[in-house]
Design a protein around this motif. Structure first.
Motif, short mmCIF file in Angstrom:
data_model
loop_
_atom_site.label_atom_id
_atom_site.label_comp_id
_atom_site.label_asym_id
_atom_site.label_seq_id
_atom_site.Cartn_x
_atom_site.Cartn_y
_atom_site.Cartn_z
N GLN A 143 8.29 85.82 53.34
CA GLN A 143 8.98 86.48 54.26
C GLN A 143 8.88 87.96 54.83
O GLN A 143 10.12 89.16 55.33
CB GLN A 143 10.55 85.72 53.67
CG GLN A 143 11.20 87.08 52.61
CD GLN A 143 10.61 86.30 51.14
OE1 GLN A 143 10.20 85.17 51.11
NE2 GLN A 143 11.86 86.56 49.94
N ARG A 145 5.73 89.20 55.58
CA ARG A 145 5.36 89.09 56.32
C ARG A 145 4.48 90.00 57.79
O ARG A 145 4.15 90.53 58.05
CB ARG A 145 3.84 88.10 56.51
CG ARG A 145 4.79 86.90 57.82
CD ARG A 145 4.33 85.57 57.95
NE ARG A 145 4.88 85.02 58.32
CZ ARG A 145 6.30 84.45 58.85
NH1 ARG A 145 7.04 84.56 57.96
NH2 ARG A 145 7.06 83.13 60.22
N PRO A 184 3.75 76.12 54.48
CA PRO A 184 4.20 75.37 55.41
C PRO A 184 3.16 75.23 56.19
O PRO A 184 3.71 74.34 57.15
CB PRO A 184 5.33 76.30 55.63
CG PRO A 184 5.11 77.69 55.45
CD PRO A 184 4.37 77.16 54.05
N TYR A 185 2.34 75.79 56.28
CA TYR A 185 1.06 75.62 57.27
C TYR A 185 -0.23 75.28 56.60
O TYR A 185 -0.23 75.31 55.72
CB TYR A 185 0.92 77.14 57.86
CG TYR A 185 1.73 77.87 58.99
CD1 TYR A 185 2.65 78.79 57.43
CD2 TYR A 185 2.44 77.68 59.64
CE1 TYR A 185 3.79 79.99 58.52
CE2 TYR A 185 3.88 78.37 60.03
CZ TYR A 185 4.42 79.27 59.18
OH TYR A 185 5.31 80.16 59.78
N PRO A 381 25.78 84.07 52.30
CA PRO A 381 25.59 82.73 53.77
C PRO A 381 23.61 83.05 53.36
O PRO A 381 22.89 84.61 53.53
CB PRO A 381 25.65 83.65 54.80
CG PRO A 381 25.95 85.00 54.39
CD PRO A 381 26.62 84.99 52.19
N SER A 382 23.41 82.63 54.02
CA SER A 382 21.51 82.03 54.73
C SER A 382 21.65 80.99 55.42
O SER A 382 22.33 80.44 56.26
CB SER A 382 21.11 81.24 53.72
OG SER A 382 21.65 79.74 53.93
N SER A 383 20.84 81.44 56.65
CA SER A 383 20.55 80.81 58.00
C SER A 383 20.61 78.75 57.96
O SER A 383 20.00 78.35 56.95
CB SER A 383 18.89 81.43 57.89
OG SER A 383 18.74 80.68 59.51
N SER A 384 21.28 78.18 58.17
CA SER A 384 21.17 77.52 58.42
C SER A 384 19.92 76.38 58.41
O SER A 384 19.73 75.40 58.24
CB SER A 384 22.57 76.83 59.09
OG SER A 384 22.48 77.08 60.43
N VAL A 385 19.20 76.77 59.33
CA VAL A 385 17.87 75.96 59.31
C VAL A 385 17.00 75.38 57.92
O VAL A 385 16.37 74.27 58.23
CB VAL A 385 16.38 77.13 60.02
CG1 VAL A 385 15.40 76.38 59.92
CG2 VAL A 385 17.50 77.55 61.50
N THR A 386 17.89 76.80 57.52
CA THR A 386 16.93 76.37 55.27
C THR A 386 17.57 75.16 54.98
O THR A 386 17.36 74.33 54.12
CB THR A 386 17.60 77.14 54.57
OG1 THR A 386 18.79 77.52 54.22
CG2 THR A 386 17.12 79.00 54.73
N GLY A 387 18.59 74.34 55.61
CA GLY A 387 19.44 73.23 55.29
C GLY A 387 20.80 73.43 54.79
O GLY A 387 21.11 72.22 54.71
N PHE A 388 20.87 74.45 54.47
CA PHE A 388 21.82 75.22 53.60
C PHE A 388 22.59 75.86 54.45
O PHE A 388 22.11 76.90 55.18
CB PHE A 388 21.36 75.13 51.85
CG PHE A 388 21.29 74.24 51.58
CD1 PHE A 388 19.64 74.30 51.74
CD2 PHE A 388 21.99 73.28 51.22
CE1 PHE A 388 19.10 73.40 51.12
CE2 PHE A 388 21.32 72.15 50.75
CZ PHE A 388 19.60 72.01 50.40
N PRO A 437 17.42 91.60 47.05
CA PRO A 437 16.50 91.63 48.77
C PRO A 437 16.78 90.19 49.57
O PRO A 437 17.22 89.50 49.78
CB PRO A 437 14.93 91.24 47.76
CG PRO A 437 15.04 92.16 46.53
CD PRO A 437 16.98 91.61 46.09
N GLY A 438 17.00 91.01 50.37
CA GLY A 438 17.47 89.71 51.63
C GLY A 438 18.61 89.28 52.01
O GLY A 438 19.10 88.62 52.82
#
Lengths: 683, 496
Positions: A143, A145, A184-185, A381-388, A437-438
């Protein structure tokens, strides 16, 4: 290992040893046991021999160019950019000639790490001369990079010659995959990215680009010396608490140590005015648990709304619930569990002094405390793209320090007449030391905006919302000769909403206090309590509705003309445009996203209670066969004096669940004034 | 003060007490596992997640707000006022919170459930569940990217990546077409146990699921036909190849059944519940009247009283259908037609994929490949299929079709195909997709007092992404505010 042992003269006095000599000695020690017992194995069944001869035909891999000096790299990983910069400069001044910048999420970050944003990087490298022969190594994770690119851009922006810099960009996708177990790649996607990055850097002018594949291991970091109080907390956070957790396997043991010294007795010191004095010291460590079931992610019974969009139900129409058509259905929860959750820690030191003065006529009690909470558990809170949409995390460190003072006494005692006074005063300063962090902020109360939230470096409970554009604030226009913070007015005569959300004040008070007083004359008593809260602000979310409906006192002078004080945003000249106070005016000044005018002072002075009491004389009590009775009349919340437009700033829309919730007001029921009459008797 | 004997007994008892405590504590262990919540288990079999997935998808992803934003913007229904409480959707306004609620639901509910099923159905016997999960995963992403354009795909559903990067729409479409291929393979596997009663859409009939997968492939291929850099003939060819294995008639339609009643209602029931707010649109009603379309009485209700007298006591002298002009001022209650009960009853079945829609897709593909004459056959079959579904009587169907000229005689056959498709896909998101792609039907654009210069081309950036993933959002270069809704998505001619 550059020089061969042949250069050492002393070693020439001994015959060179061979493998057979060694094996003979080993067999003697093994006494018949198989040699295989000395061979170790890795988890992947690779053999580890007990001894290796020098490889034949292998060229030594130079760790550095021959005869080149070693580079002393110091690890920089403090999450606060200013402190990281201080660390870096301190280390460089004291002999290091290289920096290892560890970013959040890197293999060796261990929960610390720098933020990979351009602003952070600029701050960290402020004062560091990258082209002066020093080396920089970046350790980055998936995260962070972008950090490599930001550093390259920084070099370009500063006009440094890339050829003169020595930067290791640390792009290590294979290492990241090895550490986390998956990527992921695919390699087909990674390879062109890496070569592309190298080409990009070459295009920027970097010379001598080399790439190697490596796996980085964590490096221990030295504890940097900072001034107290930072060092104390740093020591707790990085040494004591992790050691404690490892030793006790996350069990919670709450410890208190306290010491009290009655110094008047100990020193045998009894002046006339001081009857008794005690000095208290205490240190406490308390842990706190997470909410139930926070450790793992759960499946919950489905219940779905969000049918047709309609006006009455902003978030969807007919809901359905499982079991549906007789079938059960489970779906995963929105909250991600965290098996690595640790208990919260609070460490508190307190020093207190208790005095009894003037033959017991006065008492004084003073305490000074400092309380630090680590790893506070929040739902972040987290980005819902993570699934949560949220994750339970140990997200924050918080420090509170303050003073509490209590004075009581009887200033007057003349026969049956006495007067007691009691004074309390408390001041608390809070500061959010660090968020994980984050995590940029944690929501406490309100909406997306305005919001009461926790932010790093700020006191607990900061109001975040849209302000007005002001002179020389953030990225707003800056006119010299005009005082900073002056309101900037548009050509239409109205102030302009800021482009970005801002810090608009804090909800916490400067200090709170109370005074209570009781007068007694024979059987009559009169007592009162006054409460004071000084400072702090409250979001009055009713203002926008009330001004829009014309019911607010602020609209009493409607349909008149007015000129907003401030300077024109384009010219910097004082504003002279008149505006008419109609509905549009109030919407632009107090509306939905005009938060500055919705934030009001929350300080008050309240007459909390006045009580008049009469104690029944003893003969009357005896006649009633009771030991005593008192008749009283009490009034509560009799008066409020505050700058809050609706009178009483106390009372919250969240039902008092959280300190942050009390300072958000939206049509909650106001405080009531009450009167009681009663009789209190004892038997 | 207790006497000596009591004291002695107490002391003796006290000696035994620690032993009892130790024994007692040991026994507790078996009863207390504080980390297990009996109401929310840590594991759920894929069998029990499938019904939730299907329902989440149908009720709130394929339908849900986004379908109705699209249907309102393409003027299939209208909001009977020029002013609503929250976002003025009729004027193309959406708030970032509106976008968030849809986005969060698609990723953290439907998407995550589909992903979880594919991940957890790893046993060979679960291959059909894996195929179904994969199909819905692909379909959900198709909806997400159709609405927003560039969206995170490759880095989605990895909680350790806290700022997932955005992928171009082209990448997402390539990936989801590949996923559909794999899904078809998995569904056609001979081993493995199929779902049974827990399949709320097809009741466990795998052949129908495979046909649906082919329909999705065909539709996706055709959607890309006019995207920048795409060869429309090749895409049309792929579409026809996929559609050859798709539905064979109305009997294969994916209709989701709602029993009605509390907590089990069709989402379009809102059109009945709040019928004085959501009414028929003037544009569509006038279009149907102009074409003498026999579907008009089924799609809309006649107004029930003579509006001149303004009361319900006087029966209407003739059945009249009147629509509300989108973005126009409020019309008095009951002077404007509502959505018909065929669609809005609480127990009306919800059509998710239909044979008619498939035939229109085929017609458009044939138009590209071979011209208007070849497109005419599936075009007529599609109209017939849709009318049959709406239970129009056969004579009326024949009369209507006879009145429609052959496509080869029409100046703009594509417009004609898409216009009929627009009528057949009533209250779905497809008409908005088709309008963005083709510009048909020629909807009045924009409405009065619109906040955008034209009908929106995409949904704006969700507020939750602005709060939690701002760096990646800005990296896409798309404006984050309301103006971002005018940026075309890739398959409509945009750049990303």
């Amino acid at each position: 290992m550059a020089s061969a042992p042949d250069d050492l003269q002393l070693a020439a006095d001994f015959a060179p040893a061979s493998y057979d000599d060694w094996r003979k000695l080993v067999d003697g020690v093994l006494k018949g046991a198989p040699f295989e017992t000395l061979v170790g194995k890795t988890y992947d069944e690779l053999r580890i021999e007990p001894i290796y001869p020098r490889a034949r035909g292998a060229a030594p891999i130079a760790g550095r160019a021959p005869a080149a000096p070693w580079q002393i790299m110091q690890r920089i990983d403090h999450p606060d950019a200013a402190m990281a910069n201080a660390q870096a400069l301190h280390d460089l001044e004291n002999g290091a000639n290289g920096l290892t910048l560890v970013f959040a999420g890197a293999n060796g970050a261990y929960g610390l790490g720098l933020e990979p944003s351009p602003e952070t990087i600029e701050k960290i490298l402020d004062g560091v001369f990258l082209d002066a022969g020093m080396g920089v190594e970046l350790q980055i994770g998936p995260q962070s990079r972008m950090a490599a690119i930001h550093v390259a851009e920084y070099v370009k922006r500063e006009g440094l010659s890339p050829a003169a810099c020595d930067i290791r960009f640390g792009l290590d996708p294979i290492g990241a995959c090895a550490a986390s177990g998956s990527s992921p790649y695919t390699w087909a996607e990674i390879a062109p990215e890496v070569t592309g990055a190298i080409k990009g850097l070459a295009a920027l002018g970097a010379a001598g680009l080399t790439s190697g594949v490596g796996i980085t291991f964590g490096q221990g970091g030295a504890l940097s010396a900072t001034t107290y109080p930072g060092a104390w907390e740093e020591a707790h956070r990085s040494i004591l608490i992790p050691a404690y957790r490892r030793a006790t396997n996350n069990a919670q043991v709450n410890l208190v140590a306290s010491l009290a010294v009655v110094f008047t007795d100990a020193l045998n010191w009894h002046p006339r005015w001081l009857e008794y004095g005690k000095l208290r010291l205490s240190i406490a460590k308390v842990g706190n648990d997470a909410p139930a079931y926070s450790l793992s992610t759960r499946y919950v019974t489905g219940a779905l709304g969000k049918g047709a969009n309609n006006d009455q139900q902003q978030f969807g129409g007919p809901a359905i619930r499982f079991p549906f058509r007789g079938i059960a259905g489970f779906t995963s929860s929105f909250q991600l569990g965290n098996p690595a959750l640790k208990p919260e820690f609070t460490l508190e030191d307190e020093v207190g002094l208790e005095l009894r003065l003037f033959d017991g006529r006065a008492r004084a009690d003073v305490s000074v405390y400092r309380k630090s909470s680590y790893d506070q558990i929040f739902s972040v809170p987290s980005s819902s793209v993570t699934g949560f949409t949220s994750i339970t995390r140990n997200a924050g460190d918080l420090r509170n320090n303050g003073v509490e003072l209590s004075l009581s006494g009887r200033p007057l005692q003349m026969g049956p007449f006495s007067w007691d006074v009691n004074l309390n005063w408390a001041k608390n300063k809070s500061k959010v030391l660090r968020l994980a962090p984050g995590v940029t902020s944690i929501y406490l109360a309100g909406y997306s905006w305005p919001q009461v939230r926790i932010m790093e470096g700020q006191p607990y409970g900061v109001i975040w919302g849209y302000g007005w554009k002001r002179n020389c604030v953030a990225k707003d226009p800056c006119f010299s000769g005009v005082p900073r913070n002056t309101l900037l007015i548009g050509n239409d005569g109205f102030p302009i909403r800021s482009d970005e959300l801002r810090n608009l004040g804090t909800v916490m008070p400067n200090w709170i206090g109370s005074v209570s007083s009781e007068i007694r004359f024979k059987n009559l008593g009169l007592s009162g309590l006054v409460d004071v809260r000084n400072g702090g602000r409250i979001i009055n979310f009713e203002t926008q509705y009330e001004t829009d409906n014309g019911r607010s006192i602020l609209t009493a002078d409607r349909y008149t003309w007015t000129v907003q004080p401030g300077v024109n945003i384009n010219t910097g000249q004082p504003n002279t445009v008149r505006v008419f106070k109609d509905r549009t005016y109030y919407r632009l000044m107090y509306g939905f996203d005009r938060h500055e005018n919705q934030i009001e002072p929350a300080g008050f002075v309240k007459l909390r209670e006045v009580t008049l009491s009469y104690r029944l004389p003893d003969p009357v009590a005896a006649w009633m066969h009771i030991s005593g009775a008192t008749v009283y009349v009490t009034g509560r919340n009799l008066g409020v004096w505050s700058d809050f437009s609706l009178g009483d700033p106390e009372g919250d829309v969240y039902g008092g669940q959280n300190a942050g919730g009390q300072y958000f007001r939206q049509f909650n029921a106001p405080q009531t004034r009450s009167f009681l009459v009663g009789i209190r008797s004892s038997f | 003060m207790a006497n000596r004997h009591t004291m002695q007994r107490l002391v003796r008892a006290a000696r035994v007490l620690p032993l009892l405590l130790i024994l007692g504590v040991g026994a507790c262990q078996a009863f207390l596992d504080v980390n297990q919540n009996p109401n929310a288990p840590e594991n759920a079999a894929v069998d029990v997640r499938l019904p939730a997935l299907i329902t989440e998808f149908v009720h709130s992803t394929y339908y849900g707000e986004n379908a109705l934003w699209g249907a309102e913007w393409t003027q299939q229904f209208s909001f009977n006022s020029d002013n609503r409480s929250y976002s003025q959707v009729q004027r193309y306004e959406l708030s970032e919170t509106d976008a968030s609620t849809a986005w969060d639901y698609f990723y953290a509910r439907t998407g995550n459930t589909a992903y979880g099923i594919v991940r957890d159905a790893s046993a060979p016997a679960d291959v059909h569940y894996r195929g179904l999960g994969r199909m819905f995963y692909a379909w959900t992403f198709q909806i997400i990217t159709d609405l927003w354009g560039p969206v995170p795909y490759r880095e989605a559903f990895h909680p350790e990546i806290r700022e997932p990067a955005y992928d171009q729409q082209q990448t997402v479409y390539q990936a989801l077409l590949a996923q559909l291929d794999t899904a078809v393979t998995e569904l056609s596997s001979a081993t493995g146990r199929p779902p049974t009663g827990n399949d709320l859409l097809y009741g466990g009939d795998l052949s129908k699921w495979m046909k649906l997968a082919h329909l999705l492939q065909g539709r996706a291929q055709l959607r890309l036909a006019h995207a920048p850099g795409e060869d429309s003939v090749a895409r049309a060819n792929n579409a026809l190849a996929a559609l050859a294995g798709a539905f064979t008639g109305n009997a294969d339609d994916a209709d989701f059944i709602y029993p009605g009643g509390q907590d089990a209602r069709n989402p379009l029931y809102t059109f009945q519940e709040l019928r004085n707010q959501f009414v028929g649109s003037e544009y569509l009603i006038e279009m149907l009247k102009g074409r003498n379309d026999p579907r008009l009485p089924i799609m809309f209700t006649p107004i029930v009283y003579d509006s001149v007298r303004g009361t319900t006591r006087y029966p209407a002298t003739t059945t009249r259908y009147v629509g509300h002009p989108n973005g126009g001022a409020t019309l008095p209650d009951s002077t404007v037609s509502w959505i018909g009960p065929f669609f809005s009853n609480e127990n009306a079945p919800l059509s998710v994929a239909s044979y008619a829609d498939q035939k229109f897709t085929e017609a458009e593909a044939r138009l590209i490949m071979s011209g208007a004459a070849a497109a005419d056959v599936p075009y007529r079959a599609a109209i017939r299929a849709n009318m049959t579904k709406l239970r129009v009587d056969t004579a009326a169907i024949t009369a209507y079709l006879a009145a429609r000229p052959n496509l080869s005689a029409v100046t703009n056959p594509l417009e004609e195909i898409i216009t009929e498709k627009y009528i057949a896909n009533f209250l779905k998101v497809e008409p908005w997709d088709d309008w963005r792609r083709t510009g048909y039907p020629r909807i009045p654009n924009p409405v009065p007092n619109a906040v955008l210069p034209g009908i929106p081309q995409r949904i704006r950036t969700p507020g939750s992404e602005l709060s939690n993933n701002i760096n990646q959002v800005t990296a896409t270069g798309i404006p984050i505010g309301l103006e971002g809704m005018s940026i075309k998505v890739w398959w409509a001619g945009g750049s990303q």
